[in-house]
Scaffold this active site. Structure first.
Site, PDB file in Angstrom:
ATOM      1  N   ASP A 120       0.866  -1.159   0.045  1.00 15.40           N
ATOM      2  CA  ASP A 120       0.025  -0.080   0.057  1.00 15.40           C
ATOM      3  C   ASP A 120       0.972   1.250  -0.110  1.00 15.40           C
ATOM      4  O   ASP A 120       2.134   1.170   0.246  1.00 15.40           O
ATOM      5  CB  ASP A 120      -0.789   0.082   1.284  1.00 15.40           C
ATOM      6  CG  ASP A 120      -1.755   1.232   1.255  1.00 15.40           C
ATOM      7  OD1 ASP A 120      -2.468   1.580   0.443  1.00 15.40           O
ATOM      8  OD2 ASP A 120      -1.942   1.785   2.554  1.00 15.40           O
ATOM      9  N   SER A 121       0.233   2.290  -0.273  1.00 14.95           N
ATOM     10  CA  SER A 121       1.082   3.765  -0.026  1.00 14.95           C
ATOM     11  C   SER A 121       1.448   3.748   1.391  1.00 14.95           C
ATOM     12  O   SER A 121       2.739   4.597   1.373  1.00 14.95           O
ATOM     13  CB  SER A 121       0.124   4.688  -0.497  1.00 14.95           C
ATOM     14  OG  SER A 121      -1.004   5.059   0.272  1.00 14.95           O
ATOM     15  N   CYS A 135      -4.257  -1.307  -1.967  1.00 15.94           N
ATOM     16  CA  CYS A 135      -4.457  -0.088  -2.249  1.00 15.94           C
ATOM     17  C   CYS A 135      -5.490   0.253  -3.535  1.00 15.94           C
ATOM     18  O   CYS A 135      -5.198  -0.069  -4.614  1.00 15.94           O
ATOM     19  CB  CYS A 135      -2.998   0.704  -2.469  1.00 15.94           C
ATOM     20  SG  CYS A 135      -2.900   2.524  -2.844  1.00 15.94           S
ATOM     21  N   GLU A 139      -2.520   8.303   8.712  1.00 18.11           N
ATOM     22  CA  GLU A 139      -1.138   8.533   8.770  1.00 18.11           C
ATOM     23  C   GLU A 139      -0.489   8.973   9.963  1.00 18.11           C
ATOM     24  O   GLU A 139       0.856   8.911  10.226  1.00 18.11           O
ATOM     25  CB  GLU A 139      -0.555   8.819   7.456  1.00 18.11           C
ATOM     26  CG  GLU A 139      -0.695   8.148   6.154  1.00 18.11           C
ATOM     27  CD  GLU A 139       0.172   6.862   6.215  1.00 18.11           C
ATOM     28  OE1 GLU A 139       1.389   6.880   6.581  1.00 18.11           O
ATOM     29  OE2 GLU A 139      -0.275   5.733   5.812  1.00 18.11           O
ATOM     30  N   HIS A 178      -7.166   2.582   3.853  1.00 15.96           N
ATOM     31  CA  HIS A 178      -7.045   3.343   5.048  1.00 15.96           C
ATOM     32  C   HIS A 178      -8.189   3.651   5.903  1.00 15.96           C
ATOM     33  O   HIS A 178      -8.247   3.844   7.072  1.00 15.96           O
ATOM     34  CB  HIS A 178      -6.442   4.934   4.830  1.00 15.96           C
ATOM     35  CG  HIS A 178      -4.874   4.840   4.458  1.00 15.96           C
ATOM     36  ND1 HIS A 178      -4.521   4.503   3.361  1.00 15.96           N
ATOM     37  CD2 HIS A 178      -3.879   5.207   5.075  1.00 15.96           C
ATOM     38  CE1 HIS A 178      -3.122   4.567   3.430  1.00 15.96           C
ATOM     39  NE2 HIS A 178      -2.606   5.135   4.718  1.00 15.96           N
TER      40      HIS A 178
HETATM   41  N1  DGL Z   1      -4.819   3.188   1.004  1.00 16.37           N
HETATM   42  C1  DGL Z   1      -4.874   3.811  -0.322  1.00 16.37           C
HETATM   43  C2  DGL Z   1      -6.239   3.343  -1.128  1.00 16.37           C
HETATM   44  O1  DGL Z   1      -6.855   2.082  -0.760  1.00 16.37           O
HETATM   45  C3  DGL Z   1      -4.505   4.933  -0.694  1.00 16.37           C
HETATM   46  C4  DGL Z   1      -4.405   6.115  -0.162  1.00 16.37           C
HETATM   47  C5  DGL Z   1      -3.516   7.146  -0.515  1.00 16.37           C
HETATM   48  O2  DGL Z   1      -2.293   7.142  -0.494  1.00 16.37           O
HETATM   49  O3  DGL Z   1      -3.955   8.268  -0.759  1.00 16.37           O
HETATM   50  O4  DGL Z   1      -6.650   4.099  -1.924  1.00 16.37           O
END
Ligand code: DGL
Length: 258
Positions: free
Chosen positions: A11-12, A74, A153, A187
């Protein structure tokens, strides 16, 4: 590559841990290697090409680590890059995220479904196709979860500020009669306690696709005969493109929550 190699989960940042914990629950015999980019988070408002390049670097890294399967935990990276990744890394099975629009549309009684996701996910082709396929005769309201990723975060997901932020996004959906709210970003399940307070007293179902993704991973392991050996002792490792402090946060959050 052996069957005892880890499944890579990417993930990010911290969000993919909500998928990691479902995979761990569903597949307690599997080793998992989590990669939370961290350095380039958030992805949600970056151009698609940029997200694709970041996802390419991350999946390339996981392939280099010998992962037997990769979960792009993600939604944003899935929406921007899943076809590209599957074509480029064709030797490794890759599972992506799909916002749970289908079950939400099947279960809605009011005919109004709300979807929370990042801007990049919502304007992607993947989301458009999913909403078109399952949203016939149903009003699908999309709202970007502005600030949600940043709250998670920075460990502020349980603060009054988080509640105000979530309320601002969700109230308009409730006012239009939404009875299903789809979490379209990994998230967001970390904001569930706050979200539940915001919808308290209403007949609203919050839909998270991570248990379904864990089931998909299990099925795919069976299809490809990739299950770890019965006597394998699972190992959980945490990697990042940020610094050691961030890596430790990933580990602590994953294991505290598991
Ligand atoms: N957790 C991510 C998603 O599912 C990315 C969130 C992000 O980095 O903006 O989209």
């Amino acid at each position: 590559m052996t069957n005892n190699a880890p499944i890579g989960v990417y993930d990010s940042g911290l969000g993919g841990l909500t998928v990691w914990r479902e995979i761990r629950r569903a597949l307690p015999g599997e080793s998992l290697l989590y990669l939370g980019d961290g350095k380039n988070c958030p992805y949600g408002s970056r151009p698609r090409e940029e997200v694709q390049a970041l996802a390419d670097a991350a999946v390339g890294y996981l392939v280099g680590q010998g992962c037997k399967m990769i979960v792009v935990a993600c939604n944003t990276a899935t929406a921007a890059a899943i076809d590209f990744l599957r074509a480029k890394y064709a030797a490794v099975p890759i599972v992506g995220m799909e916002p749970a629009v289908k079950p939400a549309c099947l279960h809605t009684r009011s005919g109004v479904v709300g979807v929370l996701a990042t801007e990049r996910s919502l304007d992607g082709e993947l989301f458009r196709r999913t909403a078109e396929r399952y949203g016939h005769g149903i009003e699908v309201l999309t709202v970007p979860g502005r600030g949600f990723v940043e709250l998670v975060e920075s460990d502020r997901e349980a603060t009054p500020e988080a509640e105000a932020c979530v309320r601002a996004a969700v109230e308009p959906m409730l006012a239009r009669g939404a009875d299903q709210i789809v979490l379209g970003c990994t998230h967001y399940p970390f904001l569930l306690p706050v979200l539940e307070r915001v919808v308290a007293g209403r007949d609203v179902t919050i839909v998270d696709s991570s248990p379904a993704v864990a089931r998909r991973v299990a099925n795919l392991l069976d299809e490809r005969s990739l299950r770890a050996a019965a006597d394998h002792r699972p190992v959980y490792t945490f990697h990042t493109f940020a610094d050691e402090a961030y890596r430790q946060r990933l580990e602590t959050k994953a294991l505290a929550d598991a």
